[in-house]
Design a protein around this motif. Structure first.
Motif, PDB file in Angstrom:
ATOM      1  N   ASN A 261       7.557   1.508   2.940  1.00 52.10           N
ATOM      2  CA  ASN A 261       8.593   2.287   3.619  1.00 52.10           C
ATOM      3  C   ASN A 261       9.945   1.766   3.141  1.00 52.10           C
ATOM      4  OD1 ASN A 261       9.357  -0.015   5.327  1.00 52.10           O
ATOM      5  ND2 ASN A 261       7.430   0.396   6.406  1.00 52.10           N
ATOM      6  N   ASP A 262      11.020   2.448   3.524  1.00 51.27           N
ATOM      7  CA  ASP A 262      12.352   2.072   3.055  1.00 51.27           C
ATOM      8  C   ASP A 262      12.765   0.683   3.552  1.00 51.27           C
ATOM      9  OD1 ASP A 262      12.576   4.443   1.706  1.00 51.27           O
ATOM     10  OD2 ASP A 262      13.639   5.477   3.311  1.00 51.27           O
ATOM     11  N   ARG A 263      12.366   0.352   4.761  1.00 49.18           N
ATOM     12  CA  ARG A 263      12.711  -0.964   5.304  1.00 49.18           C
ATOM     13  C   ARG A 263      12.083  -2.074   4.462  1.00 49.18           C
ATOM     14  NH1 ARG A 263       9.735  -4.241   7.937  1.00 49.18           N
ATOM     15  NH2 ARG A 263       8.162  -2.620   8.285  1.00 49.18           N
ATOM     16  N   LEU A 264      10.833  -1.870   4.057  1.00 52.05           N
ATOM     17  CA  LEU A 264      10.163  -2.873   3.226  1.00 52.05           C
ATOM     18  C   LEU A 264      10.873  -3.027   1.887  1.00 52.05           C
ATOM     19  CD1 LEU A 264       7.810  -4.794   2.615  1.00 52.05           C
ATOM     20  CD2 LEU A 264       6.487  -2.795   1.873  1.00 52.05           C
ATOM     21  N   LEU A 265      11.313  -1.923   1.307  1.00 49.60           N
ATOM     22  CA  LEU A 265      12.026  -1.992   0.029  1.00 49.60           C
ATOM     23  C   LEU A 265      13.284  -2.840   0.164  1.00 49.60           C
ATOM     24  CD1 LEU A 265      12.565  -1.204  -2.887  1.00 49.60           C
ATOM     25  CD2 LEU A 265      13.529   0.958  -2.059  1.00 49.60           C
ATOM     26  N   LEU A 266      14.034  -2.647   1.230  1.00 49.18           N
ATOM     27  CA  LEU A 266      15.252  -3.437   1.435  1.00 49.18           C
ATOM     28  C   LEU A 266      14.921  -4.918   1.589  1.00 49.18           C
ATOM     29  CD1 LEU A 266      17.242  -1.107   3.868  1.00 49.18           C
ATOM     30  CD2 LEU A 266      17.699  -1.534   1.445  1.00 49.18           C
TER      31      LEU A 266
ATOM     32  N   ALA B  15      10.531   2.772  -6.481  1.00 40.36           N
ATOM     33  CA  ALA B  15      10.903   1.518  -5.823  1.00 40.36           C
ATOM     34  C   ALA B  15      10.605   0.322  -6.722  1.00 40.36           C
ATOM     35  CB  ALA B  15      10.149   1.383  -4.499  1.00 40.36           C
ATOM     36  N   ILE B  16       9.487   0.377  -7.443  1.00 45.24           N
ATOM     37  CA  ILE B  16       9.117  -0.701  -8.356  1.00 45.24           C
ATOM     38  C   ILE B  16      10.181  -0.882  -9.431  1.00 45.24           C
ATOM     39  CG2 ILE B  16       7.506  -1.264 -10.229  1.00 45.24           C
ATOM     40  CD1 ILE B  16       5.257  -0.175  -8.432  1.00 45.24           C
TER      41      ILE B  16
ATOM     42  N   ILE C 203       0.855  -1.180   0.000  1.00 43.53           N
ATOM     43  CA  ILE C 203       0.000   0.000   0.000  1.00 43.53           C
ATOM     44  C   ILE C 203       0.892   1.231   0.000  1.00 43.53           C
ATOM     45  CG2 ILE C 203      -1.905   1.173   1.153  1.00 43.53           C
ATOM     46  CD1 ILE C 203      -2.482  -1.726   0.297  1.00 43.53           C
ATOM     47  N   ARG C 204       0.592   2.204  -0.834  1.00 41.72           N
ATOM     48  CA  ARG C 204       1.461   3.381  -0.911  1.00 41.72           C
ATOM     49  C   ARG C 204       1.480   4.142   0.418  1.00 41.72           C
ATOM     50  NH1 ARG C 204      -2.908   5.553  -4.399  1.00 41.72           N
ATOM     51  NH2 ARG C 204      -3.861   7.310  -3.305  1.00 41.72           N
TER      52      ARG C 204
END
Length: 340
Positions: free
Chosen positions: A129-134, A156-157, A92-93
């Motif tokens: 969030n940034d943590r999820l991206l990592l 991020a995508i 979710i954005r």
């Protein structure tokens, strides 16, 4: 090594530019055989490790197959050709404050669940969030579905796709290597709104949108304008989050709106203020995610939210990559019944 991207002025790695150029060449010419690594090195002035990096993603995702002694070739994606995944994460954005009780969210989840249950896959939900991206960058077996991603999520995508991760966007047409998407056909729905205005013999059309809805209205506006042409005056009005009733009233006065004006609303959040200003409801049309607003006596173009979710589940969970790029039209509903 980096190079300039002439399309938007941004800087991107040379291996990414090589990859995009190869894909673009294949899309334009249909020539399946790739140039040799030596030819690519000479053209771009790079060494072989850079070319290997450019080609490795295409090979890993099945877009390119290497044939010993013959070279490398593009091959069209086929249903079921995606890599196996252990689970699917719905993202979710980050600017979506209240989403758990949202009808659009609920119907999308329903469609995704229907598909993933048949594949034996679990679905988890997180806000970006940034943590999820990592985590997603490190996780090679989790596919991600991104619900109406805006600018931060779209960046991020692209990063995940560039790293070879399986990513699918819902309701955003992201044309980038490795990114899959499924969306409502918003331009076709806009054309249906234009036909609605013509059918009701409107003398002018106003299209109200919210400033927070940057992802959808442009295609709808283009569709409306395409149908109306120069026959009927048309204006799009963007509203801030506050003082909407007065802003709608001012726009109606400035545009000379009367009982024959067709009013098109981009989202349900604009319905109540619009009804205060435009009492004739037969000329009011709303882009909606469910049929509940019919009780107001207005017309709707209902988005196929659950169907889009089902298709996204097939792309992300079942690996049916051939479905990427699917556009699904909405349905026009009126108080008198349903019209396709």
């Amino acid at each position: 090594m980096i190079m300039q991207d002439d399309r938007n002025g941004s800087i991107k790695p040379i291996y990414q530019q090589i990859r995009e150029d190869l894909l673009l060449g294949f899309q334009k010419t249909g020539e399946a055989r790739l140039p040799s690594e030596r030819e690519i090195c000479k053209k771009y002035g790079v060494c072989r490790p850079t070319v290997h990096k450019a080609l490795s993603y295409l090979v890993e995702t099945g877009l390119v197959v290497r044939r010993p002694g013959k070279g490398s070739f593009f091959q069209p994606p086929e249903a079921g050709s995606g890599r196996n995944v252990a689970g699917v994460k719905l993202v979710i954005r980050k600017d979506w404050k209240i989403w758990s009780g949202d009808c659009y969210f609920g119907q999308t989840i329903q469609g995704i669940y229907e598909t993933l249950n048949g594949c034996g896959l679990n679905l988890s939900i997180e806000q970006f969030n940034d943590r999820l991206l990592l985590q997603l960058l490190e996780d090679e077996v989790t596919s991600s579905i991104w619900l109406s991603p805006e600018k931060a999520e779209q960046e991020a995508i692209r990063m995940l796709a560039d790293a070879g991760r399986t990513v699918t966007a819902i309701n955003r047409q992201i044309h980038a290597p490795g990114v899959r998407f499924v969306s409502g056909d918003h331009q076709a729905d806009g054309e249906e709104a234009g036909r609605f205005a013509l059918l009701h013999r409107a003398n002018r059309v106003i299209f109200f949108v919210s400033e927070a809805e940057s992802g959808l209205f442009a295609a709808r506006e283009a569709g409306i304008a395409h149908i109306l042409g120069d026959a009927i005056p048309f204006r799009r009005v963007t509203l801030s989050l506050t003082g909407r009733t007065e802003a709608i009233r001012r726009a109606a006065k400035e545009f000379g709106a009367d009982g024959n004006t067709a009013v098109v609303l981009n989202s349900g959040s604009l319905l109540e203020p619009a009804l205060r200003v435009f009492p004739p409801r037969e000329n009011l049309l709303l882009f909606a995610d469910n049929a509940e607003p019919l009780r107001y006596g207005i017309s709707l173009i209902v988005q196929p939210v659950a169907e889009i979710g089902r298709i996204a589940g097939k792309i992300a969970g079942a690996g049916e990559t051939a479905l990427s790029g699917t556009l699904v039209r909405g349905k026009l509903l009126t108080a008198e019944g349903v019209r396709a």
